[in-house]
Structures are given as structure tokens and as C-alpha cells.
Design a protein around this motif. Structure first.
Motif, PDB file in Angstrom:
ATOM      1  N   TYR A   1       7.903   5.661 -10.036  1.00  0.00           N
ATOM      2  CA  TYR A   1       7.936   4.275  -9.573  1.00  0.00           C
ATOM      3  C   TYR A   1       6.647   3.600 -10.031  1.00  0.00           C
ATOM      4  CZ  TYR A   1      11.866   5.881  -6.805  1.00  0.00           C
ATOM      5  OH  TYR A   1      13.085   6.396  -6.419  1.00  0.00           O
ATOM      6  N   LYS A   2       6.731   2.952 -11.187  1.00  0.00           N
ATOM      7  CA  LYS A   2       5.527   2.577 -11.928  1.00  0.00           C
ATOM      8  C   LYS A   2       5.007   1.172 -11.649  1.00  0.00           C
ATOM      9  CE  LYS A   2       3.534   3.190 -16.507  1.00  0.00           C
ATOM     10  NZ  LYS A   2       3.779   3.623 -17.894  1.00  0.00           N
ATOM     11  N   ASP A   3       5.826   0.149 -11.852  1.00  0.00           N
ATOM     12  CA  ASP A   3       5.367  -1.241 -11.737  1.00  0.00           C
ATOM     13  C   ASP A   3       5.908  -1.865 -10.462  1.00  0.00           C
ATOM     14  OD1 ASP A   3       4.080  -1.041 -14.205  1.00  0.00           O
ATOM     15  OD2 ASP A   3       5.893  -1.602 -15.296  1.00  0.00           O
ATOM     16  N   ILE A   4       5.039  -2.434  -9.668  1.00  0.00           N
ATOM     17  CA  ILE A   4       5.407  -3.032  -8.383  1.00  0.00           C
ATOM     18  C   ILE A   4       5.219  -4.545  -8.467  1.00  0.00           C
ATOM     19  CG2 ILE A   4       4.918  -3.085  -5.907  1.00  0.00           C
ATOM     20  CD1 ILE A   4       3.557  -0.295  -6.332  1.00  0.00           C
ATOM     21  N   GLU A  22       0.828  -1.207   0.000  1.00  0.00           N
ATOM     22  CA  GLU A  22       0.000   0.000   0.000  1.00  0.00           C
ATOM     23  C   GLU A  22       0.865   1.260   0.000  1.00  0.00           C
ATOM     24  OE1 GLU A  22      -3.218   0.020  -0.551  1.00  0.00           O
ATOM     25  OE2 GLU A  22      -3.036  -2.169  -0.694  1.00  0.00           O
ATOM     26  N   ARG A  23       1.962   1.230   0.759  1.00  0.00           N
ATOM     27  CA  ARG A  23       2.857   2.399   0.791  1.00  0.00           C
ATOM     28  C   ARG A  23       3.509   2.609  -0.568  1.00  0.00           C
ATOM     29  NH1 ARG A  23       3.879   7.047   1.120  1.00  0.00           N
ATOM     30  NH2 ARG A  23       5.860   7.839   1.940  1.00  0.00           N
ATOM     31  N   LEU A  24       3.907   1.526  -1.237  1.00  0.00           N
ATOM     32  CA  LEU A  24       4.499   1.638  -2.565  1.00  0.00           C
ATOM     33  C   LEU A  24       3.484   2.179  -3.575  1.00  0.00           C
ATOM     34  CD1 LEU A  24       6.563  -1.678  -2.619  1.00  0.00           C
ATOM     35  CD2 LEU A  24       7.501   0.639  -2.632  1.00  0.00           C
ATOM     36  N   LYS A  25       2.241   1.769  -3.425  1.00  0.00           N
ATOM     37  CA  LYS A  25       1.191   2.302  -4.307  1.00  0.00           C
ATOM     38  C   LYS A  25       1.020   3.802  -4.095  1.00  0.00           C
ATOM     39  CE  LYS A  25      -1.702  -1.861  -4.765  1.00  0.00           C
ATOM     40  NZ  LYS A  25      -3.033  -2.433  -4.420  1.00  0.00           N
ATOM     41  N   GLU A  26       1.092   4.243  -2.836  1.00  0.00           N
ATOM     42  CA  GLU A  26       0.984   5.674  -2.538  1.00  0.00           C
ATOM     43  C   GLU A  26       2.118   6.452  -3.196  1.00  0.00           C
ATOM     44  OE1 GLU A  26       0.952   6.106   1.672  1.00  0.00           O
ATOM     45  OE2 GLU A  26      -0.945   5.017   1.945  1.00  0.00           O
ATOM     46  N   ILE A  27       3.319   5.886  -3.137  1.00  0.00           N
ATOM     47  CA  ILE A  27       4.473   6.541  -3.765  1.00  0.00           C
ATOM     48  C   ILE A  27       4.287   6.590  -5.275  1.00  0.00           C
ATOM     49  CG2 ILE A  27       6.947   6.270  -4.227  1.00  0.00           C
ATOM     50  CD1 ILE A  27       7.169   5.135  -1.342  1.00  0.00           C
ATOM     51  N   ARG A  28       3.781   5.494  -5.854  1.00  0.00           N
ATOM     52  CA  ARG A  28       3.508   5.476  -7.293  1.00  0.00           C
ATOM     53  C   ARG A  28       2.511   6.571  -7.671  1.00  0.00           C
ATOM     54  NH1 ARG A  28       1.161  -0.033  -9.336  1.00  0.00           N
ATOM     55  NH2 ARG A  28      -0.571   0.645  -8.029  1.00  0.00           N
ATOM     56  N   ASP A  29       1.495   6.756  -6.846  1.00  0.00           N
ATOM     57  CA  ASP A  29       0.451   7.739  -7.145  1.00  0.00           C
ATOM     58  C   ASP A  29       0.935   9.184  -7.039  1.00  0.00           C
ATOM     59  OD1 ASP A  29      -1.260   5.636  -7.579  1.00  0.00           O
ATOM     60  OD2 ASP A  29      -2.240   5.747  -5.622  1.00  0.00           O
ATOM     61  N   LYS A  30       2.079   9.402  -6.416  1.00  0.00           N
ATOM     62  CA  LYS A  30       2.626  10.761  -6.312  1.00  0.00           C
ATOM     63  C   LYS A  30       3.116  11.276  -7.664  1.00  0.00           C
ATOM     64  CE  LYS A  30       4.284  10.424  -1.513  1.00  0.00           C
ATOM     65  NZ  LYS A  30       3.581  11.592  -0.944  1.00  0.00           N
ATOM     66  N   GLY A  31       3.337  10.341  -8.612  1.00  0.00           N
ATOM     67  CA  GLY A  31       3.872  10.747  -9.907  1.00  0.00           C
ATOM     68  C   GLY A  31       5.380  10.919  -9.866  1.00  0.00           C
ATOM     69  N   TRP A  32       5.884  11.848 -10.642  1.00  0.00           N
ATOM     70  CA  TRP A  32       7.333  12.035 -10.756  1.00  0.00           C
ATOM     71  C   TRP A  32       7.919  12.591  -9.465  1.00  0.00           C
ATOM     72  CZ3 TRP A  32       9.971   9.994 -14.684  1.00  0.00           C
ATOM     73  CH2 TRP A  32       9.270   9.674 -15.856  1.00  0.00           C
ATOM     74  N   ILE A  33       9.003  11.962  -9.004  1.00  0.00           N
ATOM     75  CA  ILE A  33       9.647  12.334  -7.740  1.00  0.00           C
ATOM     76  C   ILE A  33      11.114  12.664  -8.001  1.00  0.00           C
ATOM     77  CG2 ILE A  33      10.335  11.510  -5.456  1.00  0.00           C
ATOM     78  CD1 ILE A  33       7.805   9.729  -5.530  1.00  0.00           C
TER      79      ILE A  33
END
Length: 283
Positions: free
Chosen positions: A227-230, A33-44
Motif C-alpha cells: 500500500y504505497k501512495d496515500i 497515521e495508521r495508513l502510513k504504518e500499514i505502508r511501512d509494513k511492506g508487502w502484506i
């Protein structure tokens, strides 16, 4: 028994609490879930400017964890791996010297009998410095005639030499090999790795892991990551590993010179790592 278990649980809770003071402790689902949240932030933006490992270090910073240390309690060990999407560069899976180990076959046989003059002999190194650097696969022979052979009956991975496959540009070297060995043909002592030994080594290095594919872009001199594919990778597979060697996906890399053997490496293109596992889940 109930009292003992209660005390153990209290100790575990206390220890986890102490760890949480320095970094979060995740369950596998919480980490997903945390990785999905980071993915949803877009470009970092890269948080480790000038660091070639910025893509992984930035993700670790976002997760608030120490380098490559996934705090997942009551579970087998896990690693965090990041990969630049569309980057097929080679990465080292592990080091393993070939058998027979007692012969120290790379510095004692391959280098002195099948090596060639080091490109920096007479400059950086002595004029007598020799080299044996070959990245070898099981599909095609190198221009010096080496390849990987899989013996399923004996359950061995072997290194083979065929002088008939040596490129004409290495004619002088081939002549020198014949002079040094005393004949020309297959290796008298073939370097090898037993399936079980190789699987033990690989299995101790290739842990269950969260594998993150990330897109990369640059704006000026600054990198940004998406961070696109988990993926969650579980249960390293002996059969898939051997198959990957057979198909030329896993390579064996020799890197030795007279003054130093840098070690024999098993390598793979980074984007192929998931095929080595029995269970691959994508989120």
C-alpha cells in the motif's frame, strides 16, 4: 445552554464508545497515521484469498473496519478506495439514465431504432433479441457513429449520431437504421444530461475519500500488496468532472438488450479518479 451542550457531548462520547467496541473510530489524522504504518509494513499477504476485491478487503481488515465504512465522526462522509497501481481498467462512478426521462429513451428509442442483433440471439436469448451496447466518449466517435457532445450554452451533455462516421463493416446495420427511423441523420431526440442534475448525482456518489494506490505481486497462487501512495481527496468538482468528459477521461456506457436494460453508466479509468476533486493531498 451549557447544560444542553454538555449532555449532548456526553451522549456523543457514549455513542462513539459503543461503536469502538465493534471497530475503531479514527480522526482524519489518525487514519493517515495508521495508513502510513500499514505502508511501512511492506508487502502484506492477501487476507481474502480467492476474492477479487482482496486488495480493499485486506486493507479494511488491517484497519479493523467494516466494508467501505470509514468511522470518522463530526465530518462529512468519507470512503476508502483502493487501486492496483498501473491498472487503468474502467470503474463505474455511478448510474444515470438520460433525459427526457419520461420517454425511457434507451429501451424505447436507442434499442429498437438503433440497436443490432444480440450476439446470443437464437441461443441464450430469443432470435429477436436486440442489443445496444456502446462505450462512448467525447473525443472520437465509435465505429457505429456515436459520441458525446458538450453544449456549454445549454449546460447539457448530449449523445450524438453521425451516419457518415459509421464503419463500412456496419453497412447493413446502417441501412436497417434508415429503414427503422425513416431517414438517416442526427438523432431526432438526443439523449442528454443537464449539468446540474449530473453534478447532483455525481456529488451524492463521489464522496470525500482516502484513495490508496497499491503495488501487487504474486508468489505462486498468493497475492501480496504494498500500500504505497496515500491520497486524501476532498470536494468533488463539477468543472473538473465536465472537463474530464470533454477530454475523453469519463465515458458513458450503454448496456441494454431487449430483455433487460442493465443501466447507463458513467465510467472512468481507476487511476484518473483523483483528477475529479478540488483538493488532492498526498502522504
Amino acid at each position: 445552554m451549557e447544560t444542553i451542550n454538555t449532555e449532548r457531548n456526553l451522549r456523543q462520547t457514549h455513542l462513539i464508545g459503543m461503536v469502538q467496541m465493534s471497530q475503531p473510530v479514527y480522526s482524519k489524522q489518525e487514519l493517515i497515521e495508521r495508513l502510513k504504518e500499514i505502508r511501512d509494513k511492506g508487502w502484506i499477504q492477501n487476507r481474502r484469498k480467492g476474492n477479487t476485491g482482496g486488495i480493499g478487503n485486506t486493507l479494511e481488515d488491517l484497519l479493523e473496519i467494516k466494508e467501505n465504512n470509514l468511522p470518522i465522526p463530526n465530518s462529512a462522509e468519507w470512503e476508502l478506495k483502493t487501486h492496483r497501481k498501473n491498472n487503468g481498467s474502467l470503474t463505474t462512478l455511478f448510474h444515470s439514465e438520460p433525459s427526457p426521462r419520461s420517454l425511457k429513451i434507451v429501451p424505447s428509442i436507442l434499442l429498437p431504432y438503433y440497436g443490432w442483433k444480440h450476439e446470443k440471439a437464437g441461443t441464450k436469448y430469443p432470435d429477436s433479441e436486440m442489443s445496444f451496447r456502446q462505450t462512448i466518449n467525447a473525443v472520437t466517435r465509435t465505429d457505429r457513429g456515436f459520441c458525446i457532445v458538450i453544449d456549454y450554452d445549454e449546460e447539457k451533455i448530449l449523445i450524438s449520431f453521425d451516419p457518415g462516421k459509421v464503419s463500412p463493416k456496419h453497412k447493413e446495420w446502417l441501412t436497417s437504421v434508415e429503414e427503422r427511423v425513416g431517414h438517416i441523420g442526427e438523432l431526432d431526440i438526443q439523449p442528454y444530461w443537464g449539468f446540474d442534475d449530473l453534478f447532483h448525482t455525481a456529488g451524492s456518489k463521489l464522496l470525500n475519500c482516502f484513495y490508496i494506490d497499491a503495488e501487487v505481486k504474486k508468489e505462486g497462487d498468493q497475492e501480496y500488496y504494498l500500500y504505497k501512495d496515500i491520497y486524501m481527496l476532498r470536494k468533488f468538482s463539477k468543472q473538473k468532472f465536465i472537463k474530464a468528459i470533454q477530454n475523453g477521461i469519463v465515458l458513458i456506457d450503454f448496456d441494454a438488450r431487449t430483455g433487460h436494460n442493465h443501466g447507463t453508466k458513467f465510467r472512468i479509468r481507476e487511476d484518473k479518479i483523483p483528477i475529479l476533486y478540488e483538493e488532492v493531498s498526498m502522504f
